[in-house]
Write a protein that holds these residues in place. Sequence first.
Motif, PDB file in Angstrom:
ATOM      1  N   GLU A 207       4.038   3.504  -4.850  1.00  0.00           N
ATOM      2  CA  GLU A 207       3.435   4.685  -5.957  1.00  0.00           C
ATOM      3  C   GLU A 207       2.416   3.815  -7.100  1.00  0.00           C
ATOM      4  O   GLU A 207       3.127   2.847  -7.453  1.00  0.00           O
ATOM      5  CB  GLU A 207       4.582   5.341  -6.567  1.00  0.00           C
ATOM      6  CG  GLU A 207       5.271   6.365  -5.701  1.00  0.00           C
ATOM      7  CD  GLU A 207       6.243   7.215  -6.379  1.00  0.00           C
ATOM      8  OE1 GLU A 207       6.072   7.494  -7.843  1.00  0.00           O
ATOM      9  OE2 GLU A 207       7.332   7.442  -5.888  1.00  0.00           O
TER      10      GLU A 207
ATOM     11  N   ASP B 153      -2.727   2.905  -5.321  1.00  0.00           N
ATOM     12  CA  ASP B 153      -4.085   3.578  -5.243  1.00  0.00           C
ATOM     13  C   ASP B 153      -4.910   3.329  -6.605  1.00  0.00           C
ATOM     14  O   ASP B 153      -6.078   3.007  -6.375  1.00  0.00           O
ATOM     15  CB  ASP B 153      -3.800   4.970  -4.786  1.00  0.00           C
ATOM     16  CG  ASP B 153      -3.550   5.178  -3.419  1.00  0.00           C
ATOM     17  OD1 ASP B 153      -3.511   4.084  -2.556  1.00  0.00           O
ATOM     18  OD2 ASP B 153      -3.127   6.265  -3.035  1.00  0.00           O
TER      19      ASP B 153
ATOM     20  N   LEU C  54      -5.851  -0.372  -6.781  1.00  0.00           N
ATOM     21  CA  LEU C  54      -6.715  -0.648  -5.732  1.00  0.00           C
ATOM     22  C   LEU C  54      -8.220  -0.055  -6.052  1.00  0.00           C
ATOM     23  O   LEU C  54      -9.298  -0.622  -5.919  1.00  0.00           O
ATOM     24  CB  LEU C  54      -6.588  -0.213  -4.453  1.00  0.00           C
ATOM     25  CG  LEU C  54      -5.211  -0.957  -3.785  1.00  0.00           C
ATOM     26  CD1 LEU C  54      -4.789  -0.541  -2.397  1.00  0.00           C
ATOM     27  CD2 LEU C  54      -5.500  -2.543  -3.870  1.00  0.00           C
ATOM     28  N   GLU C  55      -8.374   1.009  -6.494  1.00  0.00           N
ATOM     29  CA  GLU C  55      -9.595   1.704  -6.932  1.00  0.00           C
ATOM     30  C   GLU C  55     -10.293   0.849  -7.989  1.00  0.00           C
ATOM     31  O   GLU C  55     -11.269   0.712  -8.164  1.00  0.00           O
ATOM     32  CB  GLU C  55      -9.328   3.061  -7.263  1.00  0.00           C
ATOM     33  CG  GLU C  55     -10.659   3.806  -7.651  1.00  0.00           C
ATOM     34  CD  GLU C  55     -10.215   5.360  -7.905  1.00  0.00           C
ATOM     35  OE1 GLU C  55     -10.908   5.728  -8.991  1.00  0.00           O
ATOM     36  OE2 GLU C  55      -9.677   5.890  -7.190  1.00  0.00           O
TER      37      GLU C  55
ATOM     38  N   ASN D  32       0.687  -1.244  -0.037  1.00  0.00           N
ATOM     39  CA  ASN D  32      -0.022   0.081   0.017  1.00  0.00           C
ATOM     40  C   ASN D  32       0.808   1.259  -0.116  1.00  0.00           C
ATOM     41  O   ASN D  32       0.319   2.399  -0.194  1.00  0.00           O
ATOM     42  CB  ASN D  32      -0.919   0.100   1.360  1.00  0.00           C
ATOM     43  CG  ASN D  32      -2.091  -1.185   1.005  1.00  0.00           C
ATOM     44  OD1 ASN D  32      -2.529  -1.157  -0.128  1.00  0.00           O
ATOM     45  ND2 ASN D  32      -2.630  -1.532   1.896  1.00  0.00           N
ATOM     46  N   THR D  33       2.096   1.260   0.346  1.00  0.00           N
ATOM     47  CA  THR D  33       2.924   2.412   0.280  1.00  0.00           C
ATOM     48  C   THR D  33       3.580   2.635  -1.211  1.00  0.00           C
ATOM     49  O   THR D  33       4.331   3.697  -1.493  1.00  0.00           O
ATOM     50  CB  THR D  33       4.302   2.058   1.412  1.00  0.00           C
ATOM     51  OG1 THR D  33       5.124   1.101   0.790  1.00  0.00           O
ATOM     52  CG2 THR D  33       3.694   1.937   2.690  1.00  0.00           C
TER      53      THR D  33
END
Length: 91
Positions: free
Chosen positions: A60, A63, A66-67, A57-58
């Motif tokens: 780059e 996100d 995951l979206e 999750n850290t």
Amino acid sequence: GKLKKLKVLSLRGNRISAHSTNWSEKNPQPLPRSLFADTPIIDLNLHGNPMTSTELNTMEGVDAFLERRQKVKTSTLLGGGLTSLDVCGLE
């Protein structure tokens, strides 16, 4: 070239690890930002790698991945299918 059709990728048991989450030129993230941000990937199997979901999750670009994954998985769940929302097989 871009991997415009890549939706599923298994990197199971490849010893992918993160020694630190302070990404830099000397310590690049083990999975490139472009994998998450520049492909339509929705299923990524990282089971059996010495990495945690917190480390993933850290990274780059994760996100965007995951979206995108959440949208597909939610529509599958609403359609009546059972889908796991685990993060890539990591703990």
